[in-house]
Design a protein around this motif. Structure first.
Motif, PDB file in Angstrom:
ATOM      1  N   ASN A  39     118.132 -18.624 -64.926  1.00 13.49           N
ATOM      2  CA  ASN A  39     117.777 -17.647 -64.190  1.00 13.49           C
ATOM      3  C   ASN A  39     116.366 -18.226 -63.294  1.00 13.49           C
ATOM      4  O   ASN A  39     115.301 -18.390 -63.654  1.00 13.49           O
ATOM      5  CB  ASN A  39     117.810 -16.302 -64.395  1.00 13.49           C
ATOM      6  CG  ASN A  39     118.814 -15.861 -64.955  1.00 13.49           C
ATOM      7  OD1 ASN A  39     120.193 -16.153 -64.266  1.00 13.49           O
ATOM      8  ND2 ASN A  39     119.193 -15.399 -65.899  1.00 13.49           N
ATOM      9  N   VAL A  40     116.225 -17.916 -61.816  1.00 14.53           N
ATOM     10  CA  VAL A  40     115.063 -18.353 -61.093  1.00 14.53           C
ATOM     11  C   VAL A  40     114.734 -17.091 -60.233  1.00 14.53           C
ATOM     12  O   VAL A  40     116.392 -17.291 -59.002  1.00 14.53           O
ATOM     13  CB  VAL A  40     114.425 -19.595 -60.639  1.00 14.53           C
ATOM     14  CG1 VAL A  40     113.694 -19.909 -59.692  1.00 14.53           C
ATOM     15  CG2 VAL A  40     114.905 -20.622 -61.585  1.00 14.53           C
ATOM     16  N   THR A  41     114.017 -16.920 -59.699  1.00 12.12           N
ATOM     17  CA  THR A  41     113.962 -16.061 -58.576  1.00 12.12           C
ATOM     18  C   THR A  41     112.478 -16.380 -57.934  1.00 12.12           C
ATOM     19  O   THR A  41     111.477 -16.144 -58.553  1.00 12.12           O
ATOM     20  CB  THR A  41     114.340 -13.884 -58.703  1.00 12.12           C
ATOM     21  OG1 THR A  41     115.626 -14.209 -58.832  1.00 12.12           O
ATOM     22  CG2 THR A  41     113.978 -13.532 -57.670  1.00 12.12           C
ATOM     23  N   LEU A  42     112.655 -15.886 -56.574  1.00  9.37           N
ATOM     24  CA  LEU A  42     111.566 -16.195 -55.902  1.00  9.37           C
ATOM     25  C   LEU A  42     111.306 -14.491 -55.482  1.00  9.37           C
ATOM     26  O   LEU A  42     111.687 -13.526 -55.086  1.00  9.37           O
ATOM     27  CB  LEU A  42     112.123 -16.797 -54.628  1.00  9.37           C
ATOM     28  CG  LEU A  42     111.830 -18.627 -54.833  1.00  9.37           C
ATOM     29  CD1 LEU A  42     112.529 -19.347 -53.228  1.00  9.37           C
ATOM     30  CD2 LEU A  42     111.041 -18.883 -55.325  1.00  9.37           C
ATOM     31  N   VAL A  43     109.840 -14.559 -55.791  1.00  9.20           N
ATOM     32  CA  VAL A  43     109.215 -12.758 -55.162  1.00  9.20           C
ATOM     33  C   VAL A  43     108.258 -12.889 -54.236  1.00  9.20           C
ATOM     34  O   VAL A  43     107.732 -13.885 -54.704  1.00  9.20           O
ATOM     35  CB  VAL A  43     109.597 -11.997 -56.536  1.00  9.20           C
ATOM     36  CG1 VAL A  43     110.401 -11.741 -57.112  1.00  9.20           C
ATOM     37  CG2 VAL A  43     108.313 -13.078 -57.759  1.00  9.20           C
ATOM     38  N   ASP A  44     107.530 -11.743 -53.477  1.00 11.93           N
ATOM     39  CA  ASP A  44     107.094 -12.097 -52.761  1.00 11.93           C
ATOM     40  C   ASP A  44     105.339 -11.539 -53.700  1.00 11.93           C
ATOM     41  O   ASP A  44     105.787 -10.937 -54.790  1.00 11.93           O
ATOM     42  CB  ASP A  44     106.952 -10.710 -51.685  1.00 11.93           C
ATOM     43  CG  ASP A  44     105.539 -10.890 -50.972  1.00 11.93           C
ATOM     44  OD1 ASP A  44     104.376 -10.376 -51.744  1.00 11.93           O
ATOM     45  OD2 ASP A  44     105.856 -11.007 -49.804  1.00 11.93           O
ATOM     46  N   ILE A  93     112.721 -12.270 -52.979  1.00 13.22           N
ATOM     47  CA  ILE A  93     113.171 -13.036 -52.068  1.00 13.22           C
ATOM     48  C   ILE A  93     114.855 -13.276 -51.799  1.00 13.22           C
ATOM     49  O   ILE A  93     114.495 -14.772 -52.286  1.00 13.22           O
ATOM     50  CB  ILE A  93     112.526 -13.908 -50.676  1.00 13.22           C
ATOM     51  CG1 ILE A  93     111.040 -13.103 -50.883  1.00 13.22           C
ATOM     52  CG2 ILE A  93     112.458 -14.007 -49.505  1.00 13.22           C
ATOM     53  CD1 ILE A  93     109.923 -14.175 -51.017  1.00 13.22           C
ATOM     54  N   THR A  94     115.580 -13.017 -51.110  1.00 15.34           N
ATOM     55  CA  THR A  94     116.607 -14.196 -50.721  1.00 15.34           C
ATOM     56  C   THR A  94     116.853 -15.267 -49.921  1.00 15.34           C
ATOM     57  O   THR A  94     115.589 -14.948 -49.376  1.00 15.34           O
ATOM     58  CB  THR A  94     118.189 -12.634 -50.447  1.00 15.34           C
ATOM     59  OG1 THR A  94     117.986 -12.323 -49.045  1.00 15.34           O
ATOM     60  CG2 THR A  94     118.404 -11.343 -51.286  1.00 15.34           C
ATOM     61  N   THR A  95     117.633 -15.824 -50.566  1.00 11.26           N
ATOM     62  CA  THR A  95     117.617 -17.255 -50.206  1.00 11.26           C
ATOM     63  C   THR A  95     117.619 -17.227 -48.501  1.00 11.26           C
ATOM     64  O   THR A  95     116.997 -17.763 -47.703  1.00 11.26           O
ATOM     65  CB  THR A  95     118.623 -18.191 -50.774  1.00 11.26           C
ATOM     66  OG1 THR A  95     119.674 -17.922 -50.293  1.00 11.26           O
ATOM     67  CG2 THR A  95     118.559 -18.582 -51.922  1.00 11.26           C
ATOM     68  N   GLN A 121     105.688 -17.750 -45.882  1.00 11.07           N
ATOM     69  CA  GLN A 121     105.880 -17.225 -47.345  1.00 11.07           C
ATOM     70  C   GLN A 121     104.515 -17.152 -48.317  1.00 11.07           C
ATOM     71  O   GLN A 121     105.062 -18.643 -48.883  1.00 11.07           O
ATOM     72  CB  GLN A 121     107.363 -16.506 -47.702  1.00 11.07           C
ATOM     73  CG  GLN A 121     107.693 -15.348 -46.666  1.00 11.07           C
ATOM     74  CD  GLN A 121     109.374 -16.020 -47.001  1.00 11.07           C
ATOM     75  OE1 GLN A 121     109.783 -16.267 -47.153  1.00 11.07           O
ATOM     76  NE2 GLN A 121     109.667 -14.673 -46.575  1.00 11.07           N
ATOM     77  N   ARG A 122     103.632 -16.381 -48.784  1.00  8.13           N
ATOM     78  CA  ARG A 122     103.561 -16.076 -50.562  1.00  8.13           C
ATOM     79  C   ARG A 122     104.227 -15.967 -50.986  1.00  8.13           C
ATOM     80  O   ARG A 122     104.822 -14.896 -51.175  1.00  8.13           O
ATOM     81  CB  ARG A 122     101.760 -15.997 -49.840  1.00  8.13           C
ATOM     82  CG  ARG A 122     100.908 -16.637 -50.023  1.00  8.13           C
ATOM     83  CD  ARG A 122     100.597 -17.662 -48.427  1.00  8.13           C
ATOM     84  NE  ARG A 122      99.574 -17.777 -48.344  1.00  8.13           N
ATOM     85  CZ  ARG A 122      99.258 -18.426 -47.156  1.00  8.13           C
ATOM     86  NH1 ARG A 122     100.190 -18.543 -46.676  1.00  8.13           N
ATOM     87  NH2 ARG A 122      97.809 -19.035 -47.402  1.00  8.13           N
ATOM     88  N   VAL A 123     104.256 -17.098 -52.359  1.00  8.89           N
ATOM     89  CA  VAL A 123     105.738 -16.728 -53.484  1.00  8.89           C
ATOM     90  C   VAL A 123     104.889 -16.250 -54.475  1.00  8.89           C
ATOM     91  O   VAL A 123     104.237 -16.994 -54.480  1.00  8.89           O
ATOM     92  CB  VAL A 123     107.223 -17.171 -52.995  1.00  8.89           C
ATOM     93  CG1 VAL A 123     107.688 -16.732 -51.724  1.00  8.89           C
ATOM     94  CG2 VAL A 123     106.932 -19.112 -53.244  1.00  8.89           C
TER      95      VAL A 123
END
Length: 364
Positions: A302-307, A314-316, A323-325
């Motif tokens: 699993n990989v998720t980008l978050v603020d 943050i959804t695709t 954006q800073r992620v």
């Protein structure tokens, strides 16, 4: 050293739980499942008007219970603008009960990730049904065949699809791959977003075929995020995951085609990660992370980008240049690492010419 007592099991979901549920399901969405913002507002209002929804485990189901999955299907980019029609869920329930030949008592999320993890709570409230503390993915996946019941070998008797103008289709397909093909074509014809039900289950057929405890887990993760002074680190700890990179989005290629959001995103490291660059391939969800030509993480992990500051996922469809992620990763449920799980949701199932290497914490 004294052991920390396990938190009491949730037996209901209230309006006060929805902010945490939405924050948690966004993290579990691995970039997909749809934006939680609208779902959160709608579901909170439904629960304030109608009261809490009962949350049950597989073991608490009775012989008289029938569970069915209810979810959105389509391109998340379209789902931002095309909202669900008020009568869609009543239509889905009525047609599903007719197809099943028995009353439906319990809803389950097809995927705990994103809006599809939040929506079933509101739909259950509207329909007066219970919700199973489980889902079919433990995350979000873009393909109907990529579901735990299929990994477990449980056949899908039927599926029902409904669009916002009232078209209803009942599908009885030879397997889940055919369900994906036919449902995707119908969804594209309906503007690339629909609601659907499938996989009617009893207590006996659900046992061992669903990923249990994911609704309560999403609420727990969301609460950790919302209460933390350092939310990104708090999420990583709550998920049993790892922060791979902190940086900003320096390149973004995103398009909607064949009913999916597809593309890639590039993150250039900042601070302690300055000089590092990671690229991520997208198909509704985040599929593969590559750094210096090496695969760091790939599906089914699993990989998720978050603020990078707030920790909110943050959804695709909401990714933006600059954006800073932070890139967060954690291992897949063991079911997905099985040979059948990898066949259905490993890299090659997405057309990627790479072998799966299990992501292990601290190994990068």
């Amino acid at each position: 050293m004294p052991q920390t007592a396990a938190p009491p099991r949730l037996t209901e979901v209230t309006a006060d739980d929805i902010e945490a549920l939405a924050a948690g399901t966004a993290v579990f969405g691995t970039g997909g499942g749809g934006s939680v913002y609208t779902s959160r507002i709608v579901v909170e209002q439904a629960l304030r008007e109608r009261g809490p929804v009962q949350l049950v485990t597989v073991d608490e189901l009775t012989d008289d219970d029938t569970v069915i999955l209810m979810s959105g299907i389509g391109a998340p980019t379209v789902g931002i603008e095309m909202l669900t029609a008020a009568e869609q869920v009543e239509t889905l329930l009525r047609v599903s009960e007719r197809a099943a030949g028995r009353p439906i008592t319990t809803l389950m999320a097809a995927e705990i990730g994103g809006s599809n993890g939040v929506g079933p709570i509101g739909w259950a409230s509207q329909l007066g049904l219970k919700v199973l503390d489980a889902d079919g993915m433990g995350r979000a996946y873009p393909d109907a065949a990529m579901i735990s019941m299929n990994v477990a070998g449980l056949p899908c008797d039927f599926a029902v699809l409904s669009d916002v103008i009232g078209n209803v289709s009942v599908l009885e397909t030879v397997d889940l791959h055919w369900l994906e093909r036919l449902a995707r074509v119908l969804t594209i014809a309906s503007g690339s977003i629909c609601l659907g039900t499938h996989y009617p289950m009893t207590r006996e057929t659900a046992r061992g075929a669903v990923i249990e405890g994911t609704v309560s887990a999403a609420i727990r993760v969301g609460r950790a995020l919302l209460a933390a002074a350092e939310p990104v680190s708090a999420i990583a700890e709550a998920m049993g995951g790892e922060i791979l990179l902190t940086g900003k989005i320096t390149d973004l290629d995103r398009r909607t085609e064949t009913g999916f959001t597809r593309g890639s995103v590039t993150i250039t490291g900042l601070g302690d990660d300055r000089g590092r660059v990671q690229s991520i391939e997208l198909q509704n969800e985040n599929l593969v992370v590559v750094e210096d030509g090496r695969v760091v993480v790939s599906v089914p992990d699993n990989v998720t980008l978050v603020d990078a500051e707030t920790g909110h996922a943050i959804t695709t469809e909401m990714l933006r240049f600059g954006q800073r992620v932070a890139v967060l990763a954690w291992p897949a449920d063991p079911l997905w690492r099985s040979p059948r799980g990898l066949e259905l949701a490993g890299p090659r199932a997405f057309g990627l010419d790479i072998d799966y290497t299990p992501f292990e914490l601290g190994a990068r």
